[in-house]
Design a protein around this motif. Structure first.
Motif, mmCIF file in Angstrom:
data_model
loop_
_atom_site.group_PDB
_atom_site.id
_atom_site.type_symbol
_atom_site.label_atom_id
_atom_site.label_comp_id
_atom_site.label_asym_id
_atom_site.label_seq_id
_atom_site.Cartn_x
_atom_site.Cartn_y
_atom_site.Cartn_z
ATOM 1 N N LYS A 9 -5.330 14.186 9.485
ATOM 2 C CA LYS A 9 -4.300 13.370 10.118
ATOM 3 C C LYS A 9 -3.750 14.131 11.315
ATOM 4 O O LYS A 9 -3.003 15.097 11.163
ATOM 5 N N LEU A 10 -4.141 13.668 12.505
ATOM 6 C CA LEU A 10 -3.908 14.430 13.728
ATOM 7 C C LEU A 10 -2.813 13.814 14.597
ATOM 8 O O LEU A 10 -2.728 12.597 14.742
ATOM 9 N N LEU A 11 -2.021 14.693 15.208
ATOM 10 C CA LEU A 11 -1.042 14.294 16.208
ATOM 11 C C LEU A 11 -1.312 15.089 17.476
ATOM 12 O O LEU A 11 -1.414 16.320 17.429
ATOM 13 N N ILE A 12 -1.431 14.399 18.611
ATOM 14 C CA ILE A 12 -1.778 15.048 19.874
ATOM 15 C C ILE A 12 -0.616 14.934 20.857
ATOM 16 O O ILE A 12 -0.112 13.844 21.121
ATOM 17 N N PHE A 13 -0.203 16.067 21.406
ATOM 18 C CA PHE A 13 0.748 16.103 22.518
ATOM 19 C C PHE A 13 -0.051 16.298 23.809
ATOM 20 O O PHE A 13 -1.020 17.049 23.848
ATOM 21 N N GLY A 14 0.388 15.672 24.900
ATOM 22 C CA GLY A 14 -0.306 15.833 26.175
ATOM 23 C C GLY A 14 -1.640 15.122 26.214
ATOM 24 O O GLY A 14 -2.559 15.528 26.940
ATOM 25 N N ALA A 15 -1.749 14.030 25.484
ATOM 26 C CA ALA A 15 -3.034 13.352 25.299
ATOM 27 C C ALA A 15 -3.586 12.710 26.555
ATOM 28 O O ALA A 15 -4.787 12.460 26.653
ATOM 29 N N SER A 16 -2.734 12.417 27.529
ATOM 30 C CA SER A 16 -3.201 11.703 28.720
ATOM 31 C C SER A 16 -3.350 12.603 29.943
ATOM 32 O O SER A 16 -3.651 12.134 31.034
ATOM 33 N N GLY A 17 -3.166 13.905 29.765
ATOM 34 C CA GLY A 17 -3.242 14.844 30.873
ATOM 35 C C GLY A 17 -4.666 15.184 31.276
ATOM 36 O O GLY A 17 -5.638 14.626 30.754
ATOM 37 N N LYS B 61 10.278 15.464 14.780
ATOM 38 C CA LYS B 61 10.195 15.502 13.311
ATOM 39 C C LYS B 61 9.690 14.175 12.750
ATOM 40 O O LYS B 61 8.888 14.157 11.802
ATOM 41 N N LYS B 62 10.120 13.075 13.331
ATOM 42 C CA LYS B 62 9.634 11.764 12.890
ATOM 43 C C LYS B 62 8.132 11.625 13.149
ATOM 44 O O LYS B 62 7.392 11.059 12.353
ATOM 45 N N ALA B 63 7.699 12.158 14.279
ATOM 46 C CA ALA B 63 6.279 12.069 14.631
ATOM 47 C C ALA B 63 5.409 12.881 13.682
ATOM 48 O O ALA B 63 4.233 12.560 13.473
ATOM 49 N N TYR B 64 5.970 13.933 13.092
ATOM 50 C CA TYR B 64 5.208 14.792 12.173
ATOM 51 C C TYR B 64 4.986 14.138 10.806
ATOM 52 O O TYR B 64 4.181 14.628 10.006
ATOM 53 N N LYS B 65 5.666 13.047 10.525
ATOM 54 C CA LYS B 65 5.534 12.409 9.219
ATOM 55 C C LYS B 65 4.093 11.963 8.983
ATOM 56 O O LYS B 65 3.494 11.278 9.800
ATOM 57 N N ASP B 66 3.527 12.387 7.850
ATOM 58 C CA ASP B 66 2.156 12.040 7.460
ATOM 59 C C ASP B 66 1.117 12.613 8.437
ATOM 60 O O ASP B 66 0.091 12.003 8.697
ATOM 61 N N ILE B 67 1.399 13.807 8.970
ATOM 62 C CA ILE B 67 0.489 14.528 9.858
ATOM 63 C C ILE B 67 0.171 15.885 9.240
ATOM 64 O O ILE B 67 1.060 16.543 8.682
ATOM 65 N N ASP B 68 -1.090 16.313 9.303
ATOM 66 C CA ASP B 68 -1.407 17.651 8.802
ATOM 67 C C ASP B 68 -1.820 18.630 9.898
ATOM 68 O O ASP B 68 -1.833 19.832 9.693
ATOM 69 N N THR B 69 -2.160 18.112 11.086
ATOM 70 C CA THR B 69 -2.615 18.987 12.169
ATOM 71 C C THR B 69 -2.035 18.517 13.498
ATOM 72 O O THR B 69 -2.149 17.342 13.848
#
Length: 321
Positions: A10-18, A76-84
């Motif tokens: 379960k991935l969350l990406i910051f800067g995804a459109s750069g 913190k809300k964005a981290y919900k149900d994220i492992d990486t």
């Protein structure tokens, strides 16, 4: 650090459109069957200004989480149900990651953090700690290593072998003296005598190699993975450009490492925005991307990377588009 290594799902990406973030995101999406959830954290402004890219992500099943990256509650809300967590933010946002890391370390679900490295090894040698462009990344590494519940991977790639403006295979934003390859005018400025070796990674390969690091969680755990596409010299790059643009010799000039260092010093003294580029070019010319071995083999990344020919062909397309 965690006692066992679970495969990132379960991935969350910051800067995804750069610049490099879009390549990383596309590579992850191309391998979406390997993951249960892919989300990006972005601003409302990006959703509006990069609508075509956002719509493509939505069509691929990527979740779009809008918020303020400097607001702890939003993160913190964005981290919900994220492992990486995967960060691909630019230099102007590097230090912001320190807070993201602190919040990730407090979240019981987040297991690993990939900070925005994707460049020169900031711990290459004793001099590295004093290099001005490294200071914010040094703080980020310190924050990650101080985390109690968070694993990490530093993906070290060296300079990008791409033809976009300001990149090594493109025209120079800091002026010709910092080195450049100009397809339209068929001219180049080589560093040193043109025979200095530099380790390169195309931005497409940054994406591919990051995905492989995700798919090899044990091999990439708590490591600075030094990966690349190929190692070459300015002369070999020029030769390939000449070959792919009709075979005629280009107009060539040279910048010595000593002159590069003088320009670097003046750029920092004058406070110009491209001073960082001069420093990085000097580091690369001095051999600051050369390692005893590369780590592609650890993540099965030896045979999937681009060649010099691939990089030059793509750079020509970018410059002539």
């Amino acid at each position: 650090m965690s006692a066992s290594v679970n495969a990132p799902k379960k991935l969350l990406i910051f800067g995804a459109s750069g610049l490099v973030g879009s390549r990383i995101t596309k590579a992850i999406v191309q391998n979406k069957k390997s993951f249960d959830r892919i989300a990006i954290f972005t601003s409302p402004n990006t959703v509006q200004t990069k609508g075509e890219f956002i719509d493509w992500l939505k069509g691929e099943g990527v979740e779009i989480i809008q918020g303020d990256a400097t607001n702890a509650e939003d993160v913190k809300k964005a981290y919900k149900d994220i492992d990486t967590v995967i960060s691909a933010v630019g230099r102007n946002a590097i230090e912001t990651q320190v807070e993201w890391i602190r919040l990730a370390d407090q979240d019981p679900g987040v297991q690993r953090f990939f900070p925005s490295e994707y460049g020169t090894d900031i711990e290459y040698g004793p001099k590295s700690i004093d290099e001005k462009p490294h200071q914010k990344k040094i703080k980020v590494r310190a924050a990650i290593r101080a985390a109690k519940n968070l694993d990490h991977t530093f993906l070290v790639t060296g300079p990008y072998a791409d033809g976009d403006g300001g990149l090594y295979f493109g025209t120079g934003r800091a002026g010709k003296e910092a080195g450049h390859f100009d397809v339209k005018n068929k001219e180049a400025t080589l560093l040193g005598d043109g025979n200095l070796k530099v380790s390169f990674t195309t931005m497409n390969d940054v994406g591919k190699l990051l995905v492989l690091a995700l798919l090899h969680p044990e091999e990439s755990r708590n490591k600075a993975l030094k990966v690349n596409s190929f190692t070459t010299t300015d002369r070999e790059i020029l030769s390939e450009f000449e070959k792919q643009t009709g075979g005629e010799p280009w107009k060539v000039s040279y910048t010595s490492v000593a002159d590069l260092e003088k320009s670097e010093k003046k750029a920092w003294e004058d406070g110009v925005p491209y001073a960082t580029l001069f420093t990085l070019k000097r580091i690369w010319a001095e051999g600051g991307t050369l390692y005893e071995k590369r780590d592609n083999y650890l993540i099965d990344g030896e045979s999937v990377v681009d060649t010099l020919q691939d990089a030059v062909a793509r750079s020509i397309k970018v410059q002539t588009a």
